[in-house]
Design an enzyme around this catalytic site. Structure first.
Site, PDB file in Angstrom:
ATOM      1  N   ILE A 121     -10.138   5.148   5.879  1.00  0.00           N
ATOM      2  CA  ILE A 121     -10.273   6.455   5.207  1.00  0.00           C
ATOM      3  C   ILE A 121     -11.696   6.675   4.683  1.00  0.00           C
ATOM      4  O   ILE A 121     -12.147   7.823   4.541  1.00  0.00           O
ATOM      5  CB  ILE A 121      -9.235   6.583   4.075  1.00  0.00           C
ATOM      6  CG1 ILE A 121      -8.983   8.056   3.712  1.00  0.00           C
ATOM      7  CG2 ILE A 121      -9.636   5.778   2.843  1.00  0.00           C
ATOM      8  CD1 ILE A 121      -7.739   8.280   2.875  1.00  0.00           C
TER       9      ILE A 121
ATOM     10  N   ASP B 212      -8.506   1.347  -2.720  1.00  0.00           N
ATOM     11  CA  ASP B 212      -9.311   1.599  -3.935  1.00  0.00           C
ATOM     12  C   ASP B 212     -10.620   0.805  -3.839  1.00  0.00           C
ATOM     13  O   ASP B 212     -11.719   1.321  -4.056  1.00  0.00           O
ATOM     14  CB  ASP B 212      -8.475   1.157  -5.144  1.00  0.00           C
ATOM     15  CG  ASP B 212      -9.026   1.631  -6.466  1.00  0.00           C
ATOM     16  OD1 ASP B 212      -8.501   1.202  -7.507  1.00  0.00           O
ATOM     17  OD2 ASP B 212     -10.000   2.420  -6.476  1.00  0.00           O
TER      18      ASP B 212
ATOM     19  N   THR C  95       2.203   1.838  -0.837  1.00  0.00           N
ATOM     20  CA  THR C  95       2.898   0.985   0.153  1.00  0.00           C
ATOM     21  C   THR C  95       2.195  -0.348   0.381  1.00  0.00           C
ATOM     22  O   THR C  95       2.621  -1.137   1.226  1.00  0.00           O
ATOM     23  CB  THR C  95       3.016   1.703   1.514  1.00  0.00           C
ATOM     24  OG1 THR C  95       1.700   1.867   2.073  1.00  0.00           O
ATOM     25  CG2 THR C  95       3.705   3.048   1.367  1.00  0.00           C
ATOM     26  N   GLY C  96       1.133  -0.609  -0.347  1.00  0.00           N
ATOM     27  CA  GLY C  96       0.441  -1.905  -0.221  1.00  0.00           C
ATOM     28  C   GLY C  96       0.808  -2.791  -1.389  1.00  0.00           C
ATOM     29  O   GLY C  96       1.964  -3.237  -1.530  1.00  0.00           O
TER      30      GLY C  96
HETATM   31  N1  APR Z   1      -8.408   3.055   4.640  1.00  0.00           N
HETATM   32  C1  APR Z   1      -7.149   3.543   4.680  1.00  0.00           C
HETATM   33  N2  APR Z   1      -6.075   2.895   4.207  1.00  0.00           N
HETATM   34  C2  APR Z   1      -6.292   1.655   3.675  1.00  0.00           C
HETATM   35  C3  APR Z   1      -7.580   1.078   3.593  1.00  0.00           C
HETATM   36  C4  APR Z   1      -8.661   1.823   4.112  1.00  0.00           C
HETATM   37  N3  APR Z   1      -9.923   1.348   4.074  1.00  0.00           N
HETATM   38  N4  APR Z   1      -7.454  -0.160   3.004  1.00  0.00           N
HETATM   39  C5  APR Z   1      -6.148  -0.328   2.749  1.00  0.00           C
HETATM   40  N5  APR Z   1      -5.439   0.753   3.154  1.00  0.00           N
HETATM   41  C6  APR Z   1      -3.991   0.994   3.112  1.00  0.00           C
HETATM   42  C7  APR Z   1      -3.103  -0.206   2.965  1.00  0.00           C
HETATM   43  O1  APR Z   1      -2.912  -0.843   4.239  1.00  0.00           O
HETATM   44  C8  APR Z   1      -1.820   0.466   2.500  1.00  0.00           C
HETATM   45  O2  APR Z   1      -1.105   0.977   3.623  1.00  0.00           O
HETATM   46  O3  APR Z   1      -3.731   1.760   1.955  1.00  0.00           O
HETATM   47  C9  APR Z   1      -2.325   1.675   1.693  1.00  0.00           C
HETATM   48  C10 APR Z   1      -2.153   1.553   0.184  1.00  0.00           C
HETATM   49  O4  APR Z   1      -2.262   0.181  -0.181  1.00  0.00           O
HETATM   50  P1  APR Z   1      -3.084  -0.275  -1.502  1.00  0.00           P
HETATM   51  O5  APR Z   1      -4.520   0.003  -1.297  1.00  0.00           O
HETATM   52  O6  APR Z   1      -2.658  -1.655  -1.794  1.00  0.00           O
HETATM   53  O7  APR Z   1      -2.585   0.733  -2.645  1.00  0.00           O
HETATM   54  P2  APR Z   1      -1.222   0.734  -3.486  1.00  0.00           P
HETATM   55  O8  APR Z   1      -0.102   0.071  -2.790  1.00  0.00           O
HETATM   56  O9  APR Z   1      -1.074   2.170  -3.919  1.00  0.00           O
HETATM   57  O10 APR Z   1      -1.589  -0.171  -4.742  1.00  0.00           O
HETATM   58  C11 APR Z   1      -2.541   0.322  -5.652  1.00  0.00           C
HETATM   59  O11 APR Z   1      -3.892  -1.622  -5.463  1.00  0.00           O
HETATM   60  O12 APR Z   1      -6.054  -1.650  -4.836  1.00  0.00           O
HETATM   61  C12 APR Z   1      -5.242  -1.680  -5.912  1.00  0.00           C
HETATM   62  O13 APR Z   1      -6.516  -0.626  -7.636  1.00  0.00           O
HETATM   63  C13 APR Z   1      -5.413  -0.455  -6.777  1.00  0.00           C
HETATM   64  O14 APR Z   1      -4.097  -1.368  -8.517  1.00  0.00           O
HETATM   65  C14 APR Z   1      -4.098  -0.424  -7.470  1.00  0.00           C
HETATM   66  C15 APR Z   1      -3.131  -0.859  -6.386  1.00  0.00           C
END
Ligand code: APR
Length: 167
Positions: free
Chosen positions: A11, A34, A118-119
């Protein structure tokens, strides 16, 4: 339906008006998407985020994008999944809805979402995708902005889930 696209990739590389960040309540960065957004945007993004005094789950706040190719970053906080009995579905809906409302307020034509929650937050991918798709379709059917919403799917599983939902 042509207003909704699926893009498998990073993204932080997207040349859209706004990318949505799956942040945490501190808005001070983290891992996952993030971490990637802050890494590419550079330290000035964190400086601006510090002034926002955090963000409640389901809420959304907008910042500049600095070194990212997009124009704005919309930071939203998705819910952590605890089994679905404490309002997680409504909170995820609100995260998408409040991000869309900001895009409308700023008259942004193109916006890209990651798969929020979803992560690290363990929200089931299939259910999250259904919530995301329905929230976006409903909003686009009633509003002039944004014009195009892209679901940016990073992993193959989400790609297949969204492809199924959209076609
Ligand atoms: N571009 C697009 N999608 C991404 C990228 C990227 N560069 N990196 C990771 N993702 C995807 C992951 O594979 C997942 O499908 O983003 C989705 C959301 O996953 P997370 O980033 O883990 O976010 P979330 O599950 O909402 O958890 C949020 O994680 O990073 C920390 O600070 C954030 O504490 C917060 C938590």
């Amino acid at each position: 339906m042509e207003h909704i696209l699926i893009y498998q990739g990073d993204i932080t590389e997207m040349h859209v008006d706004a990318i949505v960040n799956a942040a945490n309540k501190s808005l001070l960065g983290g891992g996952g998407v993030d971490g990637a957004i802050h890494r590419v945007a550079g330290p000035r993004l964190l400086e601006e985020c510090r002034k926002l005094n955090g963000c409640e789950t389901g809420e959304a706040k907008i910042t500049q994008a600095y070194k990212l190719p997009c124009r704005f970053v919309i930071h939203t906080v998705g819910p952590v999944w605890y089994g679905g009995e404490i309002g997680e579905k409504e909170l995820l809906t609100n995260a998408y809805l409040n991000s869309l409302k900001l895009a409308k307020e700023y008259k942004l034509a193109t916006i890209a979402f990651p798969n929020i929650s979803t992560g690290v937050y363990h929200f089931p991918k299939e259910l999250a995708a259904k919530i995301a798709m329905k929230t976006v379709q409903d909003f686009l059917s009633k509003n002039e902005f944004p014009k195009t919403v892209t679901f940016c799917v990073f992993d193959q599983e989400n790609f297949e889930i969204y492809e199924q939902l959209l076609h």
